[in-house]
Design a protein around this motif. Structure first.
Motif, PDB file in Angstrom:
ATOM      1  N   HIS A  87      98.255  45.299  25.115  1.00 44.08           N
ATOM      2  CA  HIS A  87      96.989  46.045  25.117  1.00 44.08           C
ATOM      3  C   HIS A  87      96.864  46.960  26.329  1.00 44.08           C
ATOM      4  CE1 HIS A  87      96.172  43.055  22.028  1.00 44.08           C
ATOM      5  NE2 HIS A  87      95.210  43.840  21.611  1.00 44.08           N
ATOM      6  N   GLY A  88      97.986  47.227  26.976  1.00 41.86           N
ATOM      7  CA  GLY A  88      97.987  48.180  28.096  1.00 41.86           C
ATOM      8  C   GLY A  88      97.290  47.666  29.341  1.00 41.86           C
ATOM      9  N   GLY A  89      97.232  46.332  29.485  1.00 42.47           N
ATOM     10  CA  GLY A  89      96.479  45.743  30.596  1.00 42.47           C
ATOM     11  C   GLY A  89      97.340  45.372  31.790  1.00 42.47           C
ATOM     12  N   GLN A  90      96.652  44.844  32.764  1.00 40.54           N
ATOM     13  CA  GLN A  90      97.284  44.387  34.001  1.00 40.54           C
ATOM     14  C   GLN A  90      96.917  42.917  34.226  1.00 40.54           C
ATOM     15  OE1 GLN A  90      97.439  46.743  37.822  1.00 40.54           O
ATOM     16  NE2 GLN A  90      95.589  45.569  38.219  1.00 40.54           N
ATOM     17  N   LEU A  91      97.933  42.128  34.522  1.00 40.93           N
ATOM     18  CA  LEU A  91      97.704  40.720  34.860  1.00 40.93           C
ATOM     19  C   LEU A  91      97.632  40.585  36.378  1.00 40.93           C
ATOM     20  CD1 LEU A  91      97.798  37.582  34.304  1.00 40.93           C
ATOM     21  CD2 LEU A  91     100.303  37.800  34.487  1.00 40.93           C
ATOM     22  N   VAL A  92      96.593  39.915  36.843  1.00 42.61           N
ATOM     23  CA  VAL A  92      96.498  39.556  38.262  1.00 42.61           C
ATOM     24  C   VAL A  92      96.614  38.040  38.315  1.00 42.61           C
ATOM     25  CG1 VAL A  92      95.025  39.556  40.312  1.00 42.61           C
ATOM     26  CG2 VAL A  92      94.988  41.517  38.751  1.00 42.61           C
ATOM     27  N   TYR A  93      97.531  37.533  39.129  1.00 37.13           N
ATOM     28  CA  TYR A  93      97.684  36.077  39.169  1.00 37.13           C
ATOM     29  C   TYR A  93      98.273  35.663  40.510  1.00 37.13           C
ATOM     30  CZ  TYR A  93     102.752  35.697  38.636  1.00 37.13           C
ATOM     31  OH  TYR A  93     104.106  35.713  38.879  1.00 37.13           O
ATOM     32  N   GLY A  94      98.571  34.379  40.647  1.00 40.12           N
ATOM     33  CA  GLY A  94      98.972  33.838  41.939  1.00 40.12           C
ATOM     34  C   GLY A  94     100.373  34.164  42.408  1.00 40.12           C
ATOM     35  N   GLY A  95     101.151  34.925  41.618  1.00 41.43           N
ATOM     36  CA  GLY A  95     102.435  35.434  42.092  1.00 41.43           C
ATOM     37  C   GLY A  95     103.597  34.460  42.070  1.00 41.43           C
ATOM     38  N   GLY A  96     103.404  33.286  41.437  1.00 45.62           N
ATOM     39  CA  GLY A  96     104.479  32.297  41.391  1.00 45.62           C
ATOM     40  C   GLY A  96     105.336  32.455  40.141  1.00 45.62           C
ATOM     41  N   ASN A  97     106.544  31.863  40.227  1.00 50.28           N
ATOM     42  CA  ASN A  97     107.465  31.968  39.089  1.00 50.28           C
ATOM     43  C   ASN A  97     107.577  30.651  38.346  1.00 50.28           C
ATOM     44  OD1 ASN A  97     109.136  33.498  37.527  1.00 50.28           O
ATOM     45  ND2 ASN A  97     110.509  34.059  39.210  1.00 50.28           N
ATOM     46  N   ASN A  98     106.827  29.648  38.783  1.00 47.44           N
ATOM     47  CA  ASN A  98     106.980  28.341  38.142  1.00 47.44           C
ATOM     48  C   ASN A  98     105.845  28.059  37.142  1.00 47.44           C
ATOM     49  OD1 ASN A  98     105.095  28.063  40.113  1.00 47.44           O
ATOM     50  ND2 ASN A  98     106.249  26.613  41.370  1.00 47.44           N
ATOM     51  N   GLY A  99     106.090  27.105  36.277  1.00 50.37           N
ATOM     52  CA  GLY A  99     105.069  26.643  35.333  1.00 50.37           C
ATOM     53  C   GLY A  99     104.536  27.718  34.411  1.00 50.37           C
ATOM     54  N   LEU A 100     103.299  27.504  33.964  1.00 47.92           N
ATOM     55  CA  LEU A 100     102.671  28.460  33.050  1.00 47.92           C
ATOM     56  C   LEU A 100     102.523  29.821  33.729  1.00 47.92           C
ATOM     57  CD1 LEU A 100      99.801  26.392  31.343  1.00 47.92           C
ATOM     58  CD2 LEU A 100     102.184  26.690  30.617  1.00 47.92           C
ATOM     59  N   MET A 101     102.359  29.814  35.056  1.00 49.75           N
ATOM     60  CA  MET A 101     102.183  31.077  35.797  1.00 49.75           C
ATOM     61  C   MET A 101     103.393  32.000  35.570  1.00 49.75           C
ATOM     62  SD  MET A 101     100.679  29.398  39.329  1.00 49.75           S
ATOM     63  CE  MET A 101     100.513  30.928  40.239  1.00 49.75           C
ATOM     64  N   GLY A 102     104.587  31.457  35.752  1.00 49.63           N
ATOM     65  CA  GLY A 102     105.798  32.267  35.593  1.00 49.63           C
ATOM     66  C   GLY A 102     106.015  32.688  34.152  1.00 49.63           C
ATOM     67  N   VAL A 103     105.773  31.751  33.222  1.00 48.95           N
ATOM     68  CA  VAL A 103     105.958  32.030  31.790  1.00 48.95           C
ATOM     69  C   VAL A 103     105.063  33.202  31.369  1.00 48.95           C
ATOM     70  CG1 VAL A 103     105.505  31.070  29.490  1.00 48.95           C
ATOM     71  CG2 VAL A 103     106.649  29.662  31.225  1.00 48.95           C
ATOM     72  N   MET A 104     103.807  33.133  31.798  1.00 46.84           N
ATOM     73  CA  MET A 104     102.834  34.168  31.432  1.00 46.84           C
ATOM     74  C   MET A 104     103.215  35.524  32.037  1.00 46.84           C
ATOM     75  SD  MET A 104      98.823  34.143  32.443  1.00 46.84           S
ATOM     76  CE  MET A 104      99.246  33.905  34.174  1.00 46.84           C
ATOM     77  N   ALA A 105     103.562  35.521  33.322  1.00 39.63           N
ATOM     78  CA  ALA A 105     103.897  36.789  33.992  1.00 39.63           C
ATOM     79  C   ALA A 105     105.126  37.432  33.347  1.00 39.63           C
ATOM     80  CB  ALA A 105     104.136  36.539  35.483  1.00 39.63           C
ATOM     81  N   ASN A 106     106.137  36.619  32.987  1.00 40.89           N
ATOM     82  CA  ASN A 106     107.324  37.173  32.313  1.00 40.89           C
ATOM     83  C   ASN A 106     106.941  37.807  30.989  1.00 40.89           C
ATOM     84  OD1 ASN A 106     109.419  36.699  34.126  1.00 40.89           O
ATOM     85  ND2 ASN A 106     109.602  34.556  33.499  1.00 40.89           N
ATOM     86  N   ALA A 107     106.024  37.172  30.260  1.00 47.13           N
ATOM     87  CA  ALA A 107     105.618  37.704  28.951  1.00 47.13           C
ATOM     88  C   ALA A 107     104.878  39.036  29.106  1.00 47.13           C
ATOM     89  CB  ALA A 107     104.747  36.682  28.221  1.00 47.13           C
TER      90      ALA A 107
END
Ligand code: AMP
Length: 195
Positions: A35-55
Protein backbone atom coordinates in the motif's frame (compact mmCIF):
# COMPACT_ATOMS: atom_id res chain seq x y z
CA UNK A 1 9.02 9.34 -2.77
CA UNK A 2 6.91 10.24 0.26
CA UNK A 3 5.21 7.13 1.69
CA UNK A 4 1.41 7.00 1.63
CA UNK A 5 1.42 6.57 5.42
CA UNK A 6 3.77 5.69 8.25
CA UNK A 7 2.74 2.97 10.67
CA UNK A 8 4.59 2.16 13.88
CA UNK A 9 4.24 -1.52 14.75
CA UNK A 10 5.17 -3.06 18.10
CA UNK A 11 5.56 -6.85 18.21
CA UNK A 12 7.52 -9.70 19.71
CA UNK A 13 11.28 -10.08 19.49
CA UNK A 14 10.37 -13.79 19.47
CA UNK A 15 8.05 -15.59 17.05
CA UNK A 16 5.87 -17.34 19.63
CA UNK A 17 4.93 -21.00 19.58
CA UNK A 18 2.32 -21.02 16.80
CA UNK A 19 3.23 -20.43 13.15
CA UNK A 20 0.16 -18.19 12.80
CA UNK A 21 1.96 -15.35 14.57
CA UNK A 22 4.76 -15.19 12.02
CA UNK A 23 2.21 -15.52 9.20
CA UNK A 24 0.36 -12.49 10.58
CA UNK A 25 3.62 -10.52 10.84
CA UNK A 26 4.25 -11.28 7.15
CA UNK A 27 0.69 -10.18 6.29
CA UNK A 28 1.15 -6.88 8.15
CA UNK A 29 4.60 -6.21 6.68
CA UNK A 30 3.50 -7.05 3.16
CA UNK A 31 0.30 -4.97 3.45
CA UNK A 32 2.35 -1.90 4.41
CA UNK A 33 4.67 -2.36 1.43
CA UNK A 34 1.91 -3.13 -1.07
CA UNK A 35 0.00 0.00 0.00
CA UNK A 36 2.99 2.29 -0.48
CA UNK A 37 3.52 2.72 3.26
CA UNK A 38 6.39 2.99 5.66
CA UNK A 39 6.98 0.71 8.63
CA UNK A 40 8.46 2.26 11.77
CA UNK A 41 9.65 -0.31 14.29
CA UNK A 42 12.33 -1.21 16.81
CA UNK A 43 14.99 -2.04 14.20
CA UNK A 44 15.66 -5.63 15.27
CA UNK A 45 16.08 -8.65 13.03
CA UNK A 46 14.76 -11.25 15.44
CA UNK A 47 11.29 -12.65 16.08
CA UNK A 48 8.14 -11.17 14.61
CA UNK A 49 9.97 -7.82 14.30
CA UNK A 50 12.45 -9.18 11.74
CA UNK A 51 9.84 -11.26 9.89
CA UNK A 52 7.58 -8.23 9.49
CA UNK A 53 10.36 -5.85 8.40
CA UNK A 54 11.59 -8.35 5.76
CA UNK A 55 8.06 -8.64 4.39
CA UNK A 56 7.71 -4.85 4.09
CA UNK A 57 11.04 -4.52 2.28
CA UNK A 58 10.20 -7.44 -0.04
CA UNK A 59 6.90 -5.74 -0.95
CA UNK A 60 8.68 -2.48 -1.84
CA UNK A 61 7.89 -0.53 1.35
CA UNK A 62 10.18 1.70 3.39
CA UNK A 63 11.39 0.48 6.77
CA UNK A 64 12.57 2.84 9.50
CA UNK A 65 14.30 1.01 12.36
CA UNK A 66 15.13 2.75 15.64
CA UNK A 67 17.36 0.89 18.08
CA UNK A 68 19.40 1.93 21.13
CA UNK A 69 23.19 1.37 21.01
CA UNK A 70 22.94 -1.12 23.83
CA UNK A 71 20.60 -3.40 21.87
CA UNK A 72 22.37 -3.41 18.50
CA UNK A 73 23.90 -6.84 19.12
CA UNK A 74 21.28 -8.27 21.45
CA UNK A 75 18.39 -7.62 19.06
CA UNK A 76 20.47 -8.08 15.89
CA UNK A 77 19.99 -4.61 14.43
CA UNK A 78 18.60 -4.92 10.93
CA UNK A 79 21.31 -3.29 8.82
CA UNK A 80 19.33 -3.31 5.57
CA UNK A 81 16.53 -1.08 6.85
CA UNK A 82 15.79 1.83 4.51
CA UNK A 83 16.76 4.02 7.48
CA UNK A 84 18.40 2.60 10.60
CA UNK A 85 18.73 5.02 13.52
CA UNK A 86 21.03 3.94 16.36
CA UNK A 87 20.05 6.14 19.30
CA UNK A 88 21.39 6.72 22.80
CA UNK A 89 18.69 5.10 24.88
CA UNK A 90 15.24 3.54 25.03
CA UNK A 91 13.47 6.87 25.64
CA UNK A 92 14.95 8.37 22.51
CA UNK A 93 13.95 5.25 20.58
CA UNK A 94 10.32 5.45 21.66
CA UNK A 95 10.05 9.18 21.09
CA UNK A 96 11.49 8.92 17.57
CA UNK A 97 9.23 5.99 16.72
CA UNK A 98 6.20 7.95 17.96
CA UNK A 99 7.19 11.09 16.06
CA UNK A 100 7.75 9.24 12.79
CA UNK A 101 4.37 7.44 12.93
CA UNK A 102 0.88 8.40 11.75
CA UNK A 103 -0.66 5.49 13.70
CA UNK A 104 0.36 2.66 16.05
CA UNK A 105 -0.38 -1.04 16.01
CA UNK A 106 0.52 -3.75 18.51
CA UNK A 107 0.78 -7.38 17.38
CA UNK A 108 1.34 -10.29 19.73
CA UNK A 109 4.52 -9.93 21.72
CA UNK A 110 5.99 -9.96 25.19
CA UNK A 111 6.75 -7.48 27.93
CA UNK A 112 8.45 -4.97 25.59
CA UNK A 113 5.44 -4.95 23.27
CA UNK A 114 3.04 -4.50 26.20
CA UNK A 115 5.03 -1.61 27.57
CA UNK A 116 5.19 0.18 24.21
CA UNK A 117 1.47 -0.36 23.52
CA UNK A 118 0.42 0.93 26.95
CA UNK A 119 2.75 3.88 26.62
CA UNK A 120 1.31 5.20 23.33
CA UNK A 121 -2.20 4.52 24.65
CA UNK A 122 -1.54 6.57 27.79
CA UNK A 123 0.10 9.31 25.71
CA UNK A 124 -3.06 9.36 23.62
CA UNK A 125 -5.37 9.74 26.63
CA UNK A 126 -3.15 12.54 27.95
CA UNK A 127 -3.38 14.38 24.63
CA UNK A 128 0.34 14.11 23.76
CA UNK A 129 -0.78 12.90 20.33
CA UNK A 130 -4.03 12.13 18.57
CA UNK A 131 -2.80 9.29 16.36
CA UNK A 132 -4.90 6.10 16.17
CA UNK A 133 -3.81 3.14 18.29
CA UNK A 134 -4.68 -0.47 17.34
CA UNK A 135 -4.35 -3.90 18.90
CA UNK A 136 -4.35 -7.03 16.76
CA UNK A 137 -5.96 -9.73 18.86
CA UNK A 138 -4.71 -12.64 16.83
CA UNK A 139 -6.07 -16.07 17.77
CA UNK A 140 -7.39 -14.67 21.03
CA UNK A 141 -3.86 -13.84 22.22
CA UNK A 142 -5.08 -10.67 23.95
CA UNK A 143 -8.44 -12.02 25.19
CA UNK A 144 -7.33 -12.23 28.82
CA UNK A 145 -5.76 -8.76 28.72
CA UNK A 146 -8.95 -7.29 27.23
CA UNK A 147 -10.97 -9.13 29.88
CA UNK A 148 -8.81 -7.64 32.61
CA UNK A 149 -9.15 -4.14 31.14
CA UNK A 150 -12.94 -4.61 31.10
CA UNK A 151 -12.72 -5.59 34.75
CA UNK A 152 -10.78 -2.39 35.45
CA UNK A 153 -13.64 -0.39 33.92
CA UNK A 154 -16.14 -2.32 36.06
CA UNK A 155 -14.11 -1.58 39.17
CA UNK A 156 -14.07 2.12 38.37
CA UNK A 157 -10.37 2.54 37.63
CA UNK A 158 -10.88 3.14 33.93
CA UNK A 159 -13.62 4.63 31.75
CA UNK A 160 -15.26 3.45 28.55
CA UNK A 161 -13.85 6.44 26.65
CA UNK A 162 -10.32 5.27 27.46
CA UNK A 163 -11.10 1.81 26.10
CA UNK A 164 -12.58 3.40 22.99
CA UNK A 165 -9.22 5.03 22.19
CA UNK A 166 -7.94 1.59 21.13
CA UNK A 167 -9.19 -0.07 17.98
CA UNK A 168 -9.16 -3.81 18.52
CA UNK A 169 -9.31 -6.19 15.53
CA UNK A 170 -8.84 -9.87 14.81
CA UNK A 171 -8.01 -9.58 11.09
CA UNK A 172 -4.84 -7.74 10.09
CA UNK A 173 -5.94 -6.20 6.74
CA UNK A 174 -9.22 -4.80 8.10
CA UNK A 175 -7.52 -3.31 11.16
CA UNK A 176 -4.69 -1.85 9.07
CA UNK A 177 -7.20 -0.18 6.77
CA UNK A 178 -9.11 1.25 9.75
CA UNK A 179 -5.94 2.69 11.28
CA UNK A 180 -4.62 4.19 8.05
CA UNK A 181 -8.01 5.77 7.24
CA UNK A 182 -8.31 7.16 10.77
CA UNK A 183 -4.77 8.55 10.57
CA UNK A 184 -5.64 10.37 7.35
CA UNK A 185 -8.36 12.33 9.13
CA UNK A 186 -6.53 12.89 12.46
CA UNK A 187 -5.35 16.44 13.10
CA UNK A 188 -1.72 15.32 13.58
CA UNK A 189 -1.57 17.68 16.53
CA UNK A 190 1.15 16.37 18.83
CA UNK A 191 2.92 17.52 21.95
CA UNK A 192 5.40 14.67 22.02
CA UNK A 193 8.12 17.12 23.05
CA UNK A 194 6.46 17.13 26.48
CA UNK A 195 7.36 13.47 27.05
P1 AMP B 1 9.18 -8.24 23.45
O1 AMP B 1 7.74 -7.96 23.17
O2 AMP B 1 9.47 -8.37 24.92
O3 AMP B 1 9.72 -9.39 22.65
O4 AMP B 1 9.99 -6.94 23.00
C1 AMP B 1 9.69 -6.29 21.80
C2 AMP B 1 10.50 -5.04 21.68
O5 AMP B 1 10.14 -4.15 22.74
C3 AMP B 1 12.02 -5.19 21.77
O6 AMP B 1 12.59 -4.48 20.66
C4 AMP B 1 12.37 -4.48 23.07
O7 AMP B 1 13.63 -3.83 23.00
C5 AMP B 1 11.29 -3.43 23.14
N1 AMP B 1 11.08 -2.76 24.42
C6 AMP B 1 10.66 -1.49 24.52
N2 AMP B 1 10.55 -1.09 25.77
C7 AMP B 1 10.93 -2.11 26.54
C8 AMP B 1 11.04 -2.31 27.93
N3 AMP B 1 10.76 -1.32 28.80
N4 AMP B 1 11.44 -3.51 28.35
C9 AMP B 1 11.74 -4.50 27.48
N5 AMP B 1 11.65 -4.35 26.15
C10 AMP B 1 11.27 -3.18 25.67
Amino acid sequence: MTPAFSLCVYCGSRTGTATGFADAAVTVGRWIGEHGGQLVYGGGNNGLMGVMANATLAAGGRVVGVIPHALVEKEWAKLDCTELHVVDNMHERKRMMAERADAFLALPGGIGTFEEFFEVWTWRQLGYHDKPVGLLNLDGYYDTLLGFLGSSVQHGFMSDWQMELVRVGTEAPALLETLVNAAATASRRTSLSQI
